[in-house]
Write an enzyme that holds these catalytic residues in place. Sequence first.
Site, PDB file in Angstrom:
ATOM      1  N   CYS A  62       2.936  19.152  18.402  1.00  0.00           N
ATOM      2  CA  CYS A  62       2.815  20.340  19.251  1.00  0.00           C
ATOM      3  C   CYS A  62       2.396  21.551  18.435  1.00  0.00           C
ATOM      4  O   CYS A  62       3.235  22.191  17.781  1.00  0.00           O
ATOM      5  CB  CYS A  62       4.144  20.587  19.961  1.00  0.00           C
ATOM      6  SG  CYS A  62       4.117  22.065  20.988  1.00  0.00           S
ATOM      7  N   CYS A  99       4.040  24.781  19.414  1.00  0.00           N
ATOM      8  CA  CYS A  99       5.420  24.927  18.938  1.00  0.00           C
ATOM      9  C   CYS A  99       5.445  25.244  17.442  1.00  0.00           C
ATOM     10  O   CYS A  99       6.200  26.098  17.000  1.00  0.00           O
ATOM     11  CB  CYS A  99       6.213  23.630  19.125  1.00  0.00           C
ATOM     12  SG  CYS A  99       5.959  22.803  20.671  1.00  0.00           S
ATOM     13  N   ASP A 100       4.665  24.534  16.648  1.00  0.00           N
ATOM     14  CA  ASP A 100       4.843  24.554  15.193  1.00  0.00           C
ATOM     15  C   ASP A 100       3.701  25.180  14.403  1.00  0.00           C
ATOM     16  O   ASP A 100       3.829  25.384  13.194  1.00  0.00           O
ATOM     17  CB  ASP A 100       5.060  23.112  14.693  1.00  0.00           C
ATOM     18  CG  ASP A 100       6.297  22.491  15.334  1.00  0.00           C
ATOM     19  OD1 ASP A 100       7.255  23.246  15.593  1.00  0.00           O
ATOM     20  OD2 ASP A 100       6.285  21.284  15.597  1.00  0.00           O
TER      21      ASP A 100
END
Length: 313
Positions: free
Chosen positions: A136, A139-140
Amino acid sequence: MAKHTKCLIIGSGPAGYTAAIYASRAGLNPVLYTGSEPGGQLMITTEVENFPGYPDGVVGPALMEDLRRQAERFGTEINIGVLIEKVDFTGPVHKVWTDAGEEVHADTVIIATGASAKWLGLPSEQRLTNHGVSACAVCDGFFFRGKTVAVVGGGDTACEEASYLSKLCPTVHLFVRKNELRASKIMQDRIFKSTNITVHWNTQIDEILGEDHVSGVRILNNKTNEKAELNLDAVFVAIGHKPNTDIFNDWITMDETGYITVAHPGTSKTNIPGVFASGDAADKIYRQAVTAAGTGCMAALDAERYLTEMGIH
Ligand code: NDP
């Protein structure tokens, strides 16, 4: 003696919790099993800016907490961390078994088990997950701004991830195992126009390198069989998703990739009377939080109507 409910909900993403809100407000006293990842895929997401009703955005876990509380407010029994391991849809009363060995009987079942990211299957990938390996970018990616990163895959997800990362990172490598992208034309154009995305055709990751964090990759050109090493800081795997529908294999009609196919398009009805499907488990196209919530609502309304027709509610 087995517990009995009018409405059993399996899964706790936007589909499951929305089904629970509708079913509980309709007086069905639903029982919900969250599975092993309470809150589903949104729990590993940061900012969500496209869920209606949040003009300033909301972080994924906070959105799921709101949905859970809303479901609980109207009396849903939520079993956190409990997994349904086996089902028997011989009917008319459906039977399920939890990983705690409990047997539950239900007049209606709403499937909202979602989908999970696919992985390459390398031991090094597993070892370095959350240490530079991620599924992701949204997300990261933030943790690797200013660094060199790679994305694996050739579909829309991979292109979207690469495009997103290209705004944070000076160099993005895109590893595509064929000599073409599967992504839509508009996404392909975005990749080819980008000045800091390098596409490596016919290229697979042979090994992700690094002891306690990603330091590089060994890649294999599957045409020439040549191997090479590249230094980089993160690998984003974007090779598709797998619906979490294995336990329903013997009962529910699915397509060849495991997505549930509804028996009557435009409804949530499956091939089994009293069993309804919602969310990503039955959606390979849209896969959005809001579409999952929408189909969760449909499943609860379909379940309520079914119970009325059967004279149970
Ligand atoms: P897809 O199944 O479309 O693509 C998966 C990609 O990963 C393919 O290029 C595939 O290669 C590659 N791949 C699969 N396994 C491996 C492996 N083991 N090693 C290396 N590469 C591998 O998945 P997506 O998640 O990209 O998209 C799913 C659906 O969601 C699609 O319908 C897509 O259009 C849609 N979507 C739409 C978006 C949008 O419109 N904004 C955004 C994201 C998704 P190969 O081609 O060789 O099989």
